[in-house]
Design an enzyme around this catalytic site. Structure first.
Site, PDB file in Angstrom:
ATOM      1  CE1 TYR A 140      -3.228  -2.780  -0.003  1.00 54.52           C
ATOM      2  CE2 TYR A 140      -3.918  -2.137   2.200  1.00 54.52           C
ATOM      3  CZ  TYR A 140      -4.077  -2.932   1.076  1.00 54.52           C
ATOM      4  OH  TYR A 140      -5.064  -3.869   1.041  1.00 54.52           O
ATOM      5  CE  LYS A 191       0.511 -17.753  -2.785  1.00 46.26           C
ATOM      6  NZ  LYS A 191      -0.466 -18.860  -2.689  1.00 46.26           N
ATOM      7  CG  ASP A 223      -3.020 -20.002  -0.770  1.00 46.72           C
ATOM      8  OD1 ASP A 223      -2.207 -19.891   0.176  1.00 46.72           O
ATOM      9  OD2 ASP A 223      -2.779 -20.690  -1.777  1.00 46.72           O
ATOM     10  CG  ASP A 247      -7.317  -4.082   3.895  1.00 45.04           C
ATOM     11  OD1 ASP A 247      -8.309  -3.975   4.636  1.00 45.04           O
ATOM     12  OD2 ASP A 247      -7.164  -3.391   2.865  1.00 45.04           O
ATOM     13  CG  ASP A 251     -12.749  -6.039   6.248  1.00 41.00           C
ATOM     14  OD1 ASP A 251     -12.215  -5.528   7.252  1.00 41.00           O
ATOM     15  OD2 ASP A 251     -13.380  -5.380   5.397  1.00 41.00           O
TER      16      ASP A 251
END
Ligand code: NAD
Length: 356
Positions: A140, A191, A223, A247, A251
């Protein structure tokens, strides 16, 4: 020593829910907690009063405080403003200005609300996990970034995923420390099979584990972590991950509990100073009606007491009081089952104070 708490109500339902938090803090103060409350302006409220969503004065107040409690910012009235003046910039400015790199997002399912989850009660009942998300680095913020036009005229968008060892180490330490205060298990999500950055992430976590022999470290690819969160979420205690993975996963984890009105969050700096806020926004659709659920904000106060003010007993008291009002059957509309009677924001806050 008197600890200073800066209260930033913000916009929409912000002032309504924060008023209930102030009632709780006043009660704890009357019981001997050595704190001092100060109010400040942020978001649309600050823009209206002073022409900027994060006035210098507010940032100075936040820097001088031991902890910050924020309601929520934003609303349709401010959407037409240029980006730098929008309420959300107040929030981002506070995070950056205070160096809040560690974002703590718990997902706790109160047994009384097990039916609110979209997952089966037997999968989620007793859920109590905490996601530690790196908040100020990663893709980001990485440079270079942008959209460019190639020689053949085609456009290409690009962002950079970058983490320095020192950045990984400080979020890692934050997570190990927190795991120590909870169940003692930390799952690092990466990852590493595809991304070199997260290979480094994993190496740093393994190195840190040597300093925290009381914490059990495990690793999971992102994943798989997404899948495990909806398959068997109770296997987790604390999870630590990068800005973007966090992020998304936080959620998903939040929604396991069914109600956005119940979930607190914290953002901490290296010294443990923090900003605390409910995860929900300013809910303009219900603002001013006195029906917003204040519990996420009250639980944010509990997190503040635990993580910034080192008052775990006071934090326990608030959490137990919230459990008690739920046991009594009190429900704001967002957590009520169909046909169940409901209470308003102030009534819920008063009930928690009484249960304290
Ligand atoms: P939202 O979280 O404000 O609302 C989503 C839905 O949840 C709405 O139906 C709302 O009524 C409900 N809801 C939220 N909090 C509730 C509570 N405490 N009790 C009962 N119901 C509740 O998200 P949104 O509608 O996408 O955004 C509204 C505004 O809030 C926007 O301006 C957005 O930018 C801002 N926002 C701010 C923050 C923040 O301050 N941290 C976070 C998210 C969104």
């Amino acid at each position: 020593m008197t600890r200073k708490i800066l209260i930033l109500p913000g916009d929409g339902i912000g002032p309504e829910i924060v008023a209930e938090a102030v009632k709780v803090l006043d009660r704890l103060k009357a019981d001997g907690l050595d704190i001092e409350l100060e109010q400040g302006l942020v978001g649309g409220a600050a823009y209206d009063a002073m022409g900027h969503p994060l006035p210098e004065e507010t940032l100075a107040q936040a820097r001088a405080a031991d902890a910050v409690l924020l309601g929520a910012v934003g609303g349709p009235r401010y959407e037409a403003l240029e980006r730098s003046l929008r309420p959300e910039q107040g929030l981002l400015g506070l995070r950056a200005g205070l160096g809040l790199f560690s974002n703590l997002r718990p997902a706790i399912l109160y047994p009384q609300l097990a039916d609110a989850s979209t997952l089966k009660p037997e999968v989620v009942s007793g859920l109590d996990i905490l996601i530690v998300r790196e908040l100020t680095g990663g893709i980001y913020f990485g440079q270079p970034r942008g959209v460019r036009t190639l020689d053949n005229g085609e456009k290409e968008g690009f962002n950079t995923l970058v983490y320095r060892e020192s950045e990984i180490e400080r979020i890692g330490r934050s997570a190990f420390e927190i795991a120590r205060k909870r169940g003692g298990r930390l799952c690092s999500v990466d990852k590493a099979n595809v991304l070199e950055v997260t290979e480094l992430w994993r190496q740093v976590m393994v190195r840190l584990a040597g300093e925290y022999p009381d914490v059990e470290l495990s690793h999971m690819y992102v994943d798989n972590a997404a899948m495990q969160l909806v398959r068997a979420p109770r296997q987790f205690d604390v999870m630590v991950t990068t800005n973007m993975f966090g992020d998304i996963l936080s959620d998903a984890a939040a929604m396991l509990t069914g109600s956005i009105g119940m979930l607190p969050s914290a953002s901490l700096d290296a010294a443990g100073k923090g900003m605390y806020e409910p995860i929900h926004g300013s809910a303009p659709d219900i603002a001013g009606q006195g029906v917003a659920n204040p519990l996420a904000t009250l639980l944010s106060v509990a997190m503040m007491l635990r993580y910034s003010l080192d008052e775990p007993a006071a934090a326990d008291r608030i959490e137990a009081a919230v459990g008690r009002v739920l046991d009594q059957g009190l429900r704001t509309p967002d957590i009520a089952a169909e046909g169940q009677p409901t209470v308003g924001t102030a009534e819920m806050g008063d009930a928690v104070v009484a249960a304290l």
